[in-house]
Design an enzyme around this catalytic site. Structure first.
Site, PDB file in Angstrom:
ATOM      1  N   SER A 127      17.445 -69.367   3.670  1.00 43.26           N
ATOM      2  CA  SER A 127      17.437 -68.042   4.293  1.00 43.26           C
ATOM      3  C   SER A 127      16.818 -67.033   3.346  1.00 43.26           C
ATOM      4  O   SER A 127      16.814 -67.224   2.123  1.00 43.26           O
ATOM      5  CB  SER A 127      18.870 -67.617   4.623  1.00 43.26           C
ATOM      6  OG  SER A 127      18.933 -66.250   4.987  1.00 43.26           O
ATOM      7  N   TYR A 140      27.907 -66.626   3.079  1.00 45.82           N
ATOM      8  CA  TYR A 140      26.713 -67.292   3.612  1.00 45.82           C
ATOM      9  C   TYR A 140      25.636 -67.392   2.537  1.00 45.82           C
ATOM     10  O   TYR A 140      25.011 -68.446   2.355  1.00 45.82           O
ATOM     11  CB  TYR A 140      26.206 -66.510   4.822  1.00 45.82           C
ATOM     12  CG  TYR A 140      24.930 -67.067   5.418  1.00 45.82           C
ATOM     13  CD1 TYR A 140      24.960 -68.234   6.171  1.00 45.82           C
ATOM     14  CD2 TYR A 140      23.714 -66.419   5.230  1.00 45.82           C
ATOM     15  CE1 TYR A 140      23.799 -68.748   6.726  1.00 45.82           C
ATOM     16  CE2 TYR A 140      22.548 -66.929   5.777  1.00 45.82           C
ATOM     17  CZ  TYR A 140      22.594 -68.092   6.530  1.00 45.82           C
ATOM     18  OH  TYR A 140      21.434 -68.602   7.072  1.00 45.82           O
TER      19      TYR A 140
END
Length: 247
Positions: A127, A140
């Site tokens: 990400s 995350y």
């Protein structure tokens, strides 16, 4: 015909990547926790297999059923957005089980056959939170940063055997179901004391200047698969590319 196995293919990046490689003549093994045959075009080059990356037995069965794999794309993941102090540790462990340990376990299951053939590629999807710190994404981010370090180290040891390891780093994609596979509601992870802090952030999410499309990620995976230069990082999407440039 080369074979690619993609985890988390039921939606978003994984689904679009499966479509992308199918359209370009690859044999695609699309894996998902709950197999669906109606989301990809019928093709003799397509197989849909069940795979839960948090289960070593499920991984072993899927890899054995797949046969020789030229490319593994570790895409399966869980999203979580919220204040860290309000995020239950049980859920944080679930995030790491899928995003981090699931990626590692699936890679470990496929490496032996690639090592023996002296060829292959492992593409780990992380990400853009690994490119620049983002608020309300601590757990995350940690799960994805771990895979960044893992892949960098893995690339060195696998290169000895002619096997490549790469990172694809998508930006913010509003059209994906980022947090849909989470058992928690975002609202439950924003305590009242955080409301003033979180409000402007969510307003920014609603009107982003740059975003990532599913097709951007599929194209980045395609580029990573075919790259022979030793390049490790492949940001995907206009926002991720901008963050990578700034970094």
């Amino acid at each position: 015909m080369k074979t690619i196995l993609i985890t988390g293919s039921s939606s978003g990046y994984g689904l679009e990547t499966a479509r992308h490689f199918l359209a370009r003549g690859w044999h695609v093994i699309a894996t998902m926790r709950k197999p669906r045959s109606d989301i990809l075009p019928p093709s003799s080059a397509l197989r849909i297999l069940p795979l839960d990356v948090t289960s070593e037995q499920s991984i072993r069965v899927a890899v054995e059923a797949a046969g020789p794999i030229d490319v593994l794309v570790n895409n399966a993941g869980i999203g979580v957005v919220g204040a860290f102090e309000a995020t239950p540790m049980s859920h944080i462990r679930d995030v790491f089980e899928t995003n981090t340990l699931g990626t590692m376990a699936t890679a470990q299951a496929v490496i032996p056959q690639m090592r023996e053939r002296r060829s292959g590629a492992i593409i780990n999807v992380t990400s853009s939170v690994t490119l620049a710190a983002m608020p309300l994404a601590a757990a995350y981010t940690a799960s994805k940063q771990a895979i960044e370090g893992f892949t960098g180290s893995l690339a060195h040891e696998l290169a000895y055997f002619g096997v490549r390891a790469k990172l694809v780093e998508p930006g913010y994609a509003p059209t994906t179901r980022f947090a849909a596979n989470s058992s928690l509601r975002i609202a439950d992870l924003i305590p009242e004391d955080y409301a003033g802090f979180a409000g402007p952030i969510f307003e920014g999410f609603a009107k982003p200047a740059l975003t990532t499309r599913e097709s951007d990620v599929a194209e980045a995976v395609w580029a990573a698969v075919h790259d022979m230069t030793g390049r490790l990082h492949f940001p995907a999407g206009a926002d991720a590319v901008a963050l990578a440039g700034a970094a």
